[in-house]
Design a protein around this motif. Structure first.
Motif, PDB file in Angstrom:
ATOM      1  N   ALA A 176      29.745   6.402 107.526  1.00 61.15           N
ATOM      2  CA  ALA A 176      30.122   6.287 106.118  1.00 61.15           C
ATOM      3  C   ALA A 176      30.422   7.657 105.507  1.00 61.15           C
ATOM      4  O   ALA A 176      31.375   7.806 104.732  1.00 61.15           O
ATOM      5  CB  ALA A 176      29.009   5.596 105.329  1.00 61.15           C
ATOM      6  N   LEU A 177      29.620   8.663 105.859  1.00 65.47           N
ATOM      7  CA  LEU A 177      29.886  10.015 105.364  1.00 65.47           C
ATOM      8  C   LEU A 177      31.234  10.515 105.872  1.00 65.47           C
ATOM      9  O   LEU A 177      31.998  11.153 105.133  1.00 65.47           O
ATOM     10  CB  LEU A 177      28.771  10.971 105.811  1.00 65.47           C
ATOM     11  N   GLY A 178      31.531  10.228 107.139  1.00 72.88           N
ATOM     12  CA  GLY A 178      32.824  10.603 107.698  1.00 72.88           C
ATOM     13  C   GLY A 178      33.963   9.899 106.999  1.00 72.88           C
ATOM     14  O   GLY A 178      35.013  10.502 106.716  1.00 72.88           O
ATOM     15  N   ASN A 179      33.777   8.623 106.698  1.00 75.18           N
ATOM     16  CA  ASN A 179      34.809   7.865 105.979  1.00 75.18           C
ATOM     17  C   ASN A 179      35.092   8.475 104.612  1.00 75.18           C
ATOM     18  O   ASN A 179      36.246   8.593 104.193  1.00 75.18           O
ATOM     19  CB  ASN A 179      34.377   6.409 105.798  1.00 75.18           C
ATOM     20  N   GLY A 180      34.035   8.860 103.896  1.00 75.62           N
ATOM     21  CA  GLY A 180      34.216   9.439 102.569  1.00 75.62           C
ATOM     22  C   GLY A 180      34.925  10.781 102.620  1.00 75.62           C
ATOM     23  O   GLY A 180      35.826  11.053 101.815  1.00 75.62           O
ATOM     24  N   ALA A 181      34.519  11.630 103.581  1.00 75.14           N
ATOM     25  CA  ALA A 181      35.180  12.927 103.727  1.00 75.14           C
ATOM     26  C   ALA A 181      36.656  12.754 104.053  1.00 75.14           C
ATOM     27  O   ALA A 181      37.520  13.452 103.503  1.00 75.14           O
ATOM     28  CB  ALA A 181      34.485  13.741 104.823  1.00 75.14           C
ATOM     29  N   ALA A 182      36.960  11.825 104.957  1.00 73.23           N
ATOM     30  CA  ALA A 182      38.353  11.579 105.335  1.00 73.23           C
ATOM     31  C   ALA A 182      39.164  11.019 104.173  1.00 73.23           C
ATOM     32  O   ALA A 182      40.311  11.416 103.945  1.00 73.23           O
ATOM     33  CB  ALA A 182      38.403  10.619 106.528  1.00 73.23           C
ATOM     34  N   GLU A 183      38.564  10.103 103.416  1.00 75.44           N
ATOM     35  CA  GLU A 183      39.265   9.499 102.280  1.00 75.44           C
ATOM     36  C   GLU A 183      39.576  10.546 101.212  1.00 75.44           C
ATOM     37  O   GLU A 183      40.605  10.462 100.530  1.00 75.44           O
ATOM     38  CB  GLU A 183      38.411   8.383 101.675  1.00 75.44           C
ATOM     39  N   SER A 184      38.704  11.543 101.070  1.00 73.23           N
ATOM     40  CA  SER A 184      38.948  12.600 100.095  1.00 73.23           C
ATOM     41  C   SER A 184      40.144  13.464 100.475  1.00 73.23           C
ATOM     42  O   SER A 184      40.681  14.193  99.642  1.00 73.23           O
ATOM     43  CB  SER A 184      37.698  13.479  99.935  1.00 73.23           C
ATOM     44  N   VAL A 208      31.984   2.796  94.631  1.00 73.62           N
ATOM     45  CA  VAL A 208      30.597   2.781  94.152  1.00 73.62           C
ATOM     46  C   VAL A 208      30.419   1.700  93.083  1.00 73.62           C
ATOM     47  O   VAL A 208      29.394   1.021  93.039  1.00 73.62           O
ATOM     48  CB  VAL A 208      30.197   4.165  93.600  1.00 73.62           C
ATOM     49  N   GLY A 209      31.443   1.531  92.238  1.00 81.75           N
ATOM     50  CA  GLY A 209      31.343   0.565  91.153  1.00 81.75           C
ATOM     51  C   GLY A 209      31.165  -0.856  91.622  1.00 81.75           C
ATOM     52  O   GLY A 209      30.435  -1.643  91.000  1.00 81.75           O
ATOM     53  N   VAL A 226      29.105   9.947  87.311  1.00 79.99           N
ATOM     54  CA  VAL A 226      27.709  10.361  87.467  1.00 79.99           C
ATOM     55  C   VAL A 226      26.771   9.164  87.308  1.00 79.99           C
ATOM     56  O   VAL A 226      25.813   9.001  88.082  1.00 79.99           O
ATOM     57  CB  VAL A 226      27.353  11.464  86.452  1.00 79.99           C
ATOM     58  N   SER A 227      27.044   8.310  86.325  1.00 75.68           N
ATOM     59  CA  SER A 227      26.169   7.155  86.115  1.00 75.68           C
ATOM     60  C   SER A 227      26.228   6.197  87.302  1.00 75.68           C
ATOM     61  O   SER A 227      25.187   5.685  87.740  1.00 75.68           O
ATOM     62  CB  SER A 227      26.548   6.429  84.816  1.00 75.68           C
ATOM     63  N   LEU A 228      27.411   5.971  87.846  1.00 74.01           N
ATOM     64  CA  LEU A 228      27.527   5.078  88.999  1.00 74.01           C
ATOM     65  C   LEU A 228      26.782   5.640  90.212  1.00 74.01           C
ATOM     66  O   LEU A 228      26.038   4.917  90.889  1.00 74.01           O
ATOM     67  CB  LEU A 228      28.998   4.851  89.351  1.00 74.01           C
ATOM     68  N   CYS A 229      26.974   6.935  90.489  1.00 72.93           N
ATOM     69  CA  CYS A 229      26.292   7.543  91.637  1.00 72.93           C
ATOM     70  C   CYS A 229      24.779   7.576  91.433  1.00 72.93           C
ATOM     71  O   CYS A 229      24.006   7.319  92.369  1.00 72.93           O
ATOM     72  CB  CYS A 229      26.819   8.961  91.869  1.00 72.93           C
ATOM     73  N   THR A 230      24.348   7.882  90.203  1.00 72.54           N
ATOM     74  CA  THR A 230      22.910   7.940  89.914  1.00 72.54           C
ATOM     75  C   THR A 230      22.266   6.570  90.065  1.00 72.54           C
ATOM     76  O   THR A 230      21.188   6.430  90.665  1.00 72.54           O
ATOM     77  CB  THR A 230      22.667   8.474  88.494  1.00 72.54           C
ATOM     78  N   PHE A 231      22.913   5.535  89.540  1.00 73.86           N
ATOM     79  CA  PHE A 231      22.345   4.191  89.646  1.00 73.86           C
ATOM     80  C   PHE A 231      22.367   3.699  91.084  1.00 73.86           C
ATOM     81  O   PHE A 231      21.483   2.945  91.500  1.00 73.86           O
ATOM     82  CB  PHE A 231      23.092   3.227  88.722  1.00 73.86           C
ATOM     83  N   PHE A 235      28.339   1.729 102.658  1.00 72.27           N
ATOM     84  CA  PHE A 235      29.132   1.834 101.440  1.00 72.27           C
ATOM     85  C   PHE A 235      28.753   3.007 100.543  1.00 72.27           C
ATOM     86  O   PHE A 235      29.607   3.820 100.200  1.00 72.27           O
ATOM     87  CB  PHE A 235      29.035   0.515 100.658  1.00 72.27           C
ATOM     88  N   TRP A 236      27.458   3.087 100.118  1.00 73.30           N
ATOM     89  CA  TRP A 236      27.152   4.081  99.091  1.00 73.30           C
ATOM     90  C   TRP A 236      27.398   5.526  99.535  1.00 73.30           C
ATOM     91  O   TRP A 236      27.884   6.335  98.729  1.00 73.30           O
ATOM     92  CB  TRP A 236      25.724   3.893  98.548  1.00 73.30           C
ATOM     93  N   PRO A 237      27.139   5.939 100.801  1.00 74.16           N
ATOM     94  CA  PRO A 237      27.447   7.330 101.158  1.00 74.16           C
ATOM     95  C   PRO A 237      28.946   7.602 101.142  1.00 74.16           C
ATOM     96  O   PRO A 237      29.372   8.736 100.939  1.00 74.16           O
ATOM     97  CB  PRO A 237      26.889   7.463 102.593  1.00 74.16           C
ATOM     98  N   PHE A 238      29.721   6.549 101.350  1.00 71.50           N
ATOM     99  CA  PHE A 238      31.180   6.674 101.355  1.00 71.50           C
ATOM    100  C   PHE A 238      31.676   7.175 100.003  1.00 71.50           C
ATOM    101  O   PHE A 238      32.381   8.187  99.913  1.00 71.50           O
ATOM    102  CB  PHE A 238      31.779   5.304 101.691  1.00 71.50           C
TER     103      PHE A 238
END
Length: 519
Positions: free
Chosen positions: A122-130, A400-401, A227-232, A68-71
């Protein structure tokens, strides 16, 4: 300047033939199918991997968590540069990640290879979703909400197909390596469909909107949220202290804010905040509802996996036919109705027993079906100057939330409810289960709470375990009643926006006229 003209005032970009556009759309659709295949098959195989590779429950949870989080973070990072590197380059990266993930997982000899394989996926999923969301929004500027809902039918369709395939292959004792290899079917399919296609130029670029203007739509407030969500999220992974999380969040926000010098669009900020509640309502409670439905499905001789197939079928079919719903209710009206039905479904689930749980879960599935795609549609229609940032940041905040805020709230509510319910059970039955097993004191963001000691429960008599499990299921139901406040708040937010737009003459999609060529 953005225009509030009707859809007829701006024509769709005629960059390629209708056939090529449709192939590209279905390629984007298949990307989400591939993402679902990876999620479902890993869910089915995790218990077996635990036995084969000697994984603890904590290690299994870490492998699930890295899904999840890398996505979400990958979506954010690619959104910042995708107009520079291009949609196709991002899709090539996603394709490579997906293929390498399958190879690593099939060759896995233990925890770290399984972890790395899941991380790559997960990284692939995030890149594709973007890529897929802005591409579809650009190809169908007159019907963004409709086509984004159809696009996101790819996820439940993939869950449905992977669920059926997974149950069949496990029934016939197919090796887990071959099951994982099946993920390559949709991966190779989307590669074939996409890589020879010409990708559209985003609306923002066509209209000549600068990068800075795009970021100003998000603004300092939007930057602070993401930024706060990604940082936490990263802070939880690397065990940063609360002080460091706050310092990093504020530092990055101040630096980026000095560049942006805009607080962002208030309506967009409201939608971001609502997206956290939406994602928690749609994604956060799924595991609870599956747990509640599985025993009832077992009573009629069906495996728990059929729960996933059943709800996915409902969502896939309705999202495919989202057009009439969007036309009938308008995007904000559809969101308001969906939030109301989801709230009713959660309340129904909190009281239902027996087969009524399946009926209640059906109501809940109907409520959540249109939430995600329609929310993205509203953002795409109202903030086209924000380009990929506003659209993809909305999805990232949801993903992320739900991990940073939603899951924490849900877990806290459930733990507090189990604590109270077990004490109430003892008072009514003259037992001492609460004082014996609820002994671990913990402190979280929302306060102190107590949880069951897993070591004591592991050696408890079978009848005690059964009683505690029964009380735990009741606690989930009571917690669902509390969680139903989320769609209620969403409903209030959507009603507010409906009234706001009504005061302005009604909801209209904001359209960007393309830059006029000089002659």
């Amino acid at each position: 300047m953005a225009s509030s003209a009707t859809a007829q005032d701006v024509t769709e970009p005629a960059l390629y033939h209708e056939k090529d556009k449709r192939i590209l759309f279905w390629g984007c659709f298949t990307v989400l199918v591939a993402s679902a295949f990876g999620f479902v098959f890993r869910s089915f195989l995790m218990d077996g991997w635990g036995i084969q590779f000697g994984l603890s429950k904590t290690q299994q949870g870490e492998i699930f968590g890295v899904s999840f989080w890398p996505f979400g973070i990958s979506i954010v990072l690619f959104s910042l540069i995708i107009d520079k590197v291009g949609y196709k380059m991002a899709m090539i990266f996603a394709f490579i990640c997906h293929v390498l993930s399958v190879v690593l997982t099939v060759m896995a000899s233990g925890y770290w290879m399984l972890y790395a394989g899941t991380l790559l996926f997960a990284l692939g999923n995030g890149a594709a979703e973007s890529v897929v969301n802005p591409v579809v929004a650009t190809m169908y500027p007159k019907e963004k909400t409709k086509w984004l809902n159809i696009l996101h039918a790819g996820w439940p369709s993939g869950m449905l197909l992977a669920g059926l395939a997974g149950i069949a292959m496990m029934h016939f004792s197919v090796s887990w390596e071959l099951i994982i290899t099946v993920i390559l079917v949709p991966v190779l399919l989307y590669g074939i469909m996409i890589f020879k296609r010409k990708f559209p130029v985003s609306e923002r670029v066509q209209a000549g909107v600068s990068y800075l203007e795009m970021v100003k739509e998000v603004g300092i407030a939007g930057i602070f949220i993401i930024v706060s969500l990604c940082t936490f999220q990263l802070g939880s992974l690397f065990e940063w202290s609360l002080t460091w999380k706050i310092v990093i969040t504020l530092t990055l926000t101040v630096i980026l804010g000095a560049f942006v010098r805009s607080w962002g669009r208030p309506m967009f900020i409201l939608l971001l905040l609502l997206m956290i509640l939406l994602a928690t309502t749609e994604l956060g409670t799924d595991s609870w509802i599956t747990d509640l439905m599985t025993p009832e499905m077992a009573k009629i001789g069906l495996r728990g996996g059929w729960v996933l197939i059943y709800t996915s079928l409902i969502m896939a079919v309705l999202r495919f036919y989202s057009g009439p719903f969007v036309e009938r209710f308008a995007p904000l009206g559809l969101l308001a109705v969906s939030a109301l039905v989801a709230m009713a479904g959660l309340q129904f689930l909190s009281y239902a027993t027996g087969l009524l749980i399946i009926i209640a879960a059906t109501v809940y599935a109907l409520g959540k079906t249109f939430l995600w795609g329609t929310m993205l549609g509203v953002v795409a229609e109202q903030f086209p100057k924000g380009g990929v940032l506003t659209l993809n940041f909305t999805g990232a905040v949801g993903q992320v939330g739900v991990g940073v805020i939603g899951a924490v709230i849900l877990g806290f509510v459930q733990d507090k409810q189990l604590d109270a319910n077990l004490a109430k059970y003892d008072a009514g039955n003259g037992t001492a289960l609460h004082s014996t097993y609820v002994t671990e004191e913990r402190s979280g963001f929302f306060g102190d709470y107590r949880v069951i000691d897993p070591d004591r429960l592991a050696v408890a008599p079978p009848e005690t375990k059964q009683t505690i499990n029964m009380v735990r299921e009741d606690a989930k139901k009571d917690a669902l009643r509390t969680v139903s406040i989320f769609p209620f708040v969403m409903l209030a937010g959507y009603v507010f926006m409906i009234l706001y737009f009504r005061s302005k003459g009604g909801y209209k999609a904001v359209l960007l006229p393309p830059v006029q060529q000089k002659t």
